[in-house]
Write a protein that holds these residues in place. Structure first.
Motif, PDB file in Angstrom:
ATOM      1  N   ASP A 111       0.834  -1.209   0.000  1.00 38.96           N
ATOM      2  CA  ASP A 111       0.000   0.000   0.000  1.00 38.96           C
ATOM      3  C   ASP A 111       0.865   1.255   0.000  1.00 38.96           C
ATOM      4  O   ASP A 111       0.610   2.216  -0.744  1.00 38.96           O
ATOM      5  N   LEU A 112       1.910   1.238   0.820  1.00 37.13           N
ATOM      6  CA  LEU A 112       2.799   2.393   0.903  1.00 37.13           C
ATOM      7  C   LEU A 112       3.520   2.615  -0.422  1.00 37.13           C
ATOM      8  O   LEU A 112       3.627   3.758  -0.892  1.00 37.13           O
ATOM      9  N   GLU A 113       3.979   1.536  -1.022  1.00 40.17           N
ATOM     10  CA  GLU A 113       4.645   1.656  -2.328  1.00 40.17           C
ATOM     11  C   GLU A 113       3.679   2.204  -3.375  1.00 40.17           C
ATOM     12  O   GLU A 113       4.030   3.045  -4.198  1.00 40.17           O
ATOM     13  N   TYR A 114       2.443   1.732  -3.318  1.00 38.86           N
ATOM     14  CA  TYR A 114       1.431   2.212  -4.260  1.00 38.86           C
ATOM     15  C   TYR A 114       1.200   3.701  -4.059  1.00 38.86           C
ATOM     16  O   TYR A 114       1.152   4.486  -5.002  1.00 38.86           O
ATOM     17  N   MET A 116       3.256   5.819  -2.720  1.00 38.62           N
ATOM     18  CA  MET A 116       4.464   6.539  -3.120  1.00 38.62           C
ATOM     19  C   MET A 116       4.491   6.694  -4.635  1.00 38.62           C
ATOM     20  O   MET A 116       4.810   7.764  -5.153  1.00 38.62           O
ATOM     21  N   LYS A 117       4.145   5.641  -5.340  1.00 35.77           N
ATOM     22  CA  LYS A 117       4.145   5.724  -6.799  1.00 35.77           C
ATOM     23  C   LYS A 117       3.046   6.673  -7.271  1.00 35.77           C
ATOM     24  O   LYS A 117       3.222   7.412  -8.231  1.00 35.77           O
ATOM     25  N   SER A 118       1.915   6.658  -6.586  1.00 35.49           N
ATOM     26  CA  SER A 118       0.830   7.558  -6.946  1.00 35.49           C
ATOM     27  C   SER A 118       1.267   8.993  -6.737  1.00 35.49           C
ATOM     28  O   SER A 118       0.979   9.879  -7.554  1.00 35.49           O
ATOM     29  N   ARG A 119       1.964   9.266  -5.696  1.00 32.16           N
ATOM     30  CA  ARG A 119       2.434  10.613  -5.416  1.00 32.16           C
ATOM     31  C   ARG A 119       3.524  11.017  -6.408  1.00 32.16           C
ATOM     32  O   ARG A 119       3.624  12.175  -6.765  1.00 32.16           O
ATOM     33  N   GLU A 120       4.339  10.047  -6.791  1.00 34.50           N
ATOM     34  CA  GLU A 120       5.368  10.359  -7.785  1.00 34.50           C
ATOM     35  C   GLU A 120       4.737  10.824  -9.080  1.00 34.50           C
ATOM     36  O   GLU A 120       5.261  11.684  -9.775  1.00 34.50           O
ATOM     37  N   GLY A 121       3.576  10.274  -9.370  1.00 34.74           N
ATOM     38  CA  GLY A 121       2.862  10.692 -10.569  1.00 34.74           C
ATOM     39  C   GLY A 121       2.395  12.129 -10.481  1.00 34.74           C
ATOM     40  O   GLY A 121       2.170  12.790 -11.484  1.00 34.74           O
ATOM     41  N   LEU A 122       2.250  12.665  -9.289  1.00 35.49           N
ATOM     42  CA  LEU A 122       1.825  14.043  -9.096  1.00 35.49           C
ATOM     43  C   LEU A 122       3.006  15.011  -9.137  1.00 35.49           C
ATOM     44  O   LEU A 122       2.831  16.211  -9.116  1.00 35.49           O
ATOM     45  N   LEU A 123       4.206  14.471  -9.185  1.00 29.75           N
ATOM     46  CA  LEU A 123       5.391  15.329  -9.217  1.00 29.75           C
ATOM     47  C   LEU A 123       5.745  15.679 -10.650  1.00 29.75           C
ATOM     48  O   LEU A 123       5.528  14.913 -11.579  1.00 29.75           O
ATOM     49  N   CYS A 124       6.348  16.830 -10.799  1.00 29.08           N
ATOM     50  CA  CYS A 124       6.827  17.259 -12.112  1.00 29.08           C
ATOM     51  C   CYS A 124       8.008  16.393 -12.486  1.00 29.08           C
ATOM     52  O   CYS A 124       8.937  16.259 -11.702  1.00 29.08           O
ATOM     53  N   PRO A 125       7.972  15.800 -13.662  1.00 24.76           N
ATOM     54  CA  PRO A 125       9.043  14.882 -14.020  1.00 24.76           C
ATOM     55  C   PRO A 125      10.392  15.586 -14.142  1.00 24.76           C
ATOM     56  O   PRO A 125      11.429  14.970 -13.981  1.00 24.76           O
ATOM     57  N   HIS A 126      10.410  16.871 -14.409  1.00 24.07           N
ATOM     58  CA  HIS A 126      11.669  17.591 -14.626  1.00 24.07           C
ATOM     59  C   HIS A 126      12.282  18.027 -13.315  1.00 24.07           C
ATOM     60  O   HIS A 126      13.474  17.851 -13.096  1.00 24.07           O
TER      61      HIS A 126
END
Length: 134
Positions: A111-114, A116-126
């Motif tokens: 769940d935590l990894e999910y 974290m990955k979901s939040r990473e998607g909200l970050l600007c890739p640059h």
């Protein structure tokens, strides 16, 4: 001559009398020996029976002591076995609980990894900064 014959006759009678006495004495001695032998045989038989009875009592006492020791050993073994079973059940329960905790921790990790990955998607890739539009 008659006197001599009478003396010879008296001597023969005395010899016959002594022979009879000797034979009777020998017979009495033989009878005493037989009686003594019979008494010794009876005494030996009685002693044998006494010793056999004593041996039987000792065997019975030994068997009782052995059975008592075996019973005590068996009871001790049963008590240890019962205690071991209780400890075994407790360990099995603890292992089950630990297994459940491990499973719960694995789920939490996933769940935590999910998240974290979901939040990473909200970050600007640059710049890895957050998008402000969400």
């Amino acid at each position: 001559k008659t006197k001599l014959q009478e003396q010879i006759k008296n001597l023969e009678e005395s010899v016959a009398k002594y022979r009879t006495e000797v034979e009777e004495s020998e017979a009495a001695i033989v009878q005493v020996r037989k009686d003594a032998l019979e008494e010794l045989t009876q005494s030996a038989a009685h002693s044998k029976k006494f010793l056999e009875a004593k041996l039987k009592r000792q065997e019975m006492r030994f068997d009782e002591e052995l059975n008592k020791a075996l019973q005590e050993q068996h009871e001790t073994f049963q008590a240890k076995r019962k205690k071991f079973s209780a400890v075994n059940e407790k360990l099995a329960l603890q292992a089950s609980e630990l297994s459940e905790e491990v499973t719960a921790l694995k789920r939490a990790k996933v769940d935590l990894e999910y998240k974290m990955k979901s939040r990473e998607g909200l970050l600007c890739p640059h710049c890895r900064g957050r998008f402000t539009t969400l």
